[in-house]
Enzyme design. Structure first.
Site, PDB file in Angstrom:
ATOM      1  N   HIS A  99      -2.661  -5.445  -5.494  1.00  0.00           N
ATOM      2  CA  HIS A  99      -1.970  -4.458  -4.655  1.00  0.00           C
ATOM      3  C   HIS A  99      -0.669  -5.070  -4.125  1.00  0.00           C
ATOM      4  O   HIS A  99      -0.618  -6.275  -3.850  1.00  0.00           O
ATOM      5  CB  HIS A  99      -2.874  -4.039  -3.500  1.00  0.00           C
ATOM      6  CG  HIS A  99      -2.339  -2.856  -2.747  1.00  0.00           C
ATOM      7  ND1 HIS A  99      -1.351  -2.989  -1.808  1.00  0.00           N
ATOM      8  CD2 HIS A  99      -2.617  -1.542  -2.835  1.00  0.00           C
ATOM      9  CE1 HIS A  99      -1.049  -1.782  -1.335  1.00  0.00           C
ATOM     10  NE2 HIS A  99      -1.802  -0.889  -1.946  1.00  0.00           N
ATOM     11  N   GLU A 169       2.183   2.176  -8.367  1.00  0.00           N
ATOM     12  CA  GLU A 169       2.488   2.396  -6.958  1.00  0.00           C
ATOM     13  C   GLU A 169       3.861   1.821  -6.630  1.00  0.00           C
ATOM     14  O   GLU A 169       3.967   0.622  -6.312  1.00  0.00           O
ATOM     15  CB  GLU A 169       1.453   1.698  -6.079  1.00  0.00           C
ATOM     16  CG  GLU A 169       0.048   2.205  -6.244  1.00  0.00           C
ATOM     17  CD  GLU A 169      -0.773   1.946  -4.995  1.00  0.00           C
ATOM     18  OE1 GLU A 169      -1.272   2.910  -4.405  1.00  0.00           O
ATOM     19  OE2 GLU A 169      -0.896   0.782  -4.586  1.00  0.00           O
TER      20      GLU A 169
HETATM   21  P1  PGA Z   1      -0.256   5.245   1.014  1.00  0.00           P
HETATM   22  O1  PGA Z   1      -0.801   3.888   0.381  1.00  0.00           O
HETATM   23  O2  PGA Z   1      -1.051   6.365   0.390  1.00  0.00           O
HETATM   24  O3  PGA Z   1      -0.454   5.114   2.465  1.00  0.00           O
HETATM   25  O4  PGA Z   1       1.193   5.335   0.619  1.00  0.00           O
HETATM   26  C1  PGA Z   1      -1.099   3.772  -0.960  1.00  0.00           C
HETATM   27  C2  PGA Z   1      -1.507   2.363  -1.283  1.00  0.00           C
HETATM   28  O5  PGA Z   1      -0.925   1.437  -0.714  1.00  0.00           O
HETATM   29  O6  PGA Z   1      -2.425   2.152  -2.080  1.00  0.00           O
END
Ligand code: PGA
Length: 252
Positions: A99, A169
């Site tokens: 992540h 992401e």
């Molecule tokens: P968020 O986070 O939905 O708050 O943008 C997503 C993530 O970091 O996995």
């Protein structure tokens, strides 16, 4: 690729502050998503709460995931680490790996590739997170992203891909509101780009089957469009997963 089941993963990050609240949140979510058949719902609470939640609520329609795992599959002198085997034995099925919030604390692509390998060869499904910090108009971020995907999967073979999921992401879209998330067109573009990278690495037969999720400011107001027009196989949901109504609405 076949549109089997969509995957909706909740990343609770370092929330909530007490086990009592974690139980309450879990009960709220699982009650609201029990009748959902079209998607698989996975909750990734802080590691500390996993044991309690799995033993109390395992076997329901909701599956469990960890937010990280060790590069070491089984055990040993690795202070502070949690091995994939320990997670597996507990009844955890997924592990988020790489992540951006962990990468920001120093995790490299090389380390992340080792974690992915350890997870998948232990029988966990690894959810590998990738995504650029910022974009440029010349598109060099695409080259950067391709390299990040390739390097984070070094040593992960075709045979391992059955247990591999990639979550795209973009860091600039994380933790904002739906208004700051990507548009469905942008998401579709990136979905196709990552698909191409995976097919290049693993061949069509394997590369086309890996699920690709989107994460970054998913909320009930943008989830339908991003899923239907963006074409992704599911979502990794951060802040909206801490509200059981919002998360259930996204999963539905
Ligand atoms: P968020 O986070 O939905 O708050 O943008 C997503 C993530 O970091 O996995």
């Amino acid at each position: 690729m076949s549109r089997a089941k969509r995957l909706i993963i909740a990343n609770w990050k370092m929330h909530p502050g007490t086990l009592t609240d974690a139980r309450k949140l879990f009960r709220g979510v699982s009650r609201k998503v029990t009748r959902i058949r079209k998607s698989t719902v996975v909750i990734c609470p802080p590691t500390l709460y996993l044991s309690d939640l799995v033993s109390g609520y395992g076997g329901t329609t909701v599956s469990f995931g960890a937010q990280d795992c060790s590069t070491e599959r089984t055990g040993g002198s690795f202070t502070g680490e949690t091995s994939p085997l320990m997670l597996k034995r507990l009844g955890v099925q997924y592990a988020i790996v790489g992540h951006s919030e962990r990468r920001a604390r120093g995790e490299t692509n090389e380390l992340i590739a080792q974690k992915v390998k350890a997870a998948v060869t232990t029988g966990l499904t690894a959810v590998l997170c990738v995504g650029e910090e910022e974009r440029d108009t010349e598109g060099t971020f695409l080259k950067w992203l391709e390299k990040e995907v390739q390097k984070s999967l070094e040593g992960v073979t075709r045979k391992d891909t059955g247990k591999l999921i990639v979550a795209y992401e973009p860091i600039w879209a994380i933790g904002k509101s739906a208004a700051n998330a990507m548009t469905p067109e942008e998401v579709q573009h990136m979905y196709l780009f990552i698909r191409k990278v995976l097919v290049k690495k693993y061949g069509r037969k394997y590369g086309s089957k890996i699920k690709i999720l989107y994460g970054g400011s998913i909320e009930p107001s943008n989830s339908t469009a991003l899923l239907e027009e963006g074409g992704v196989d599911g979502f990794l949901v951060g802040h909206a997963s801490l509200d059981s109504d919002d998360f259930a609405a996204i999963a539905k």
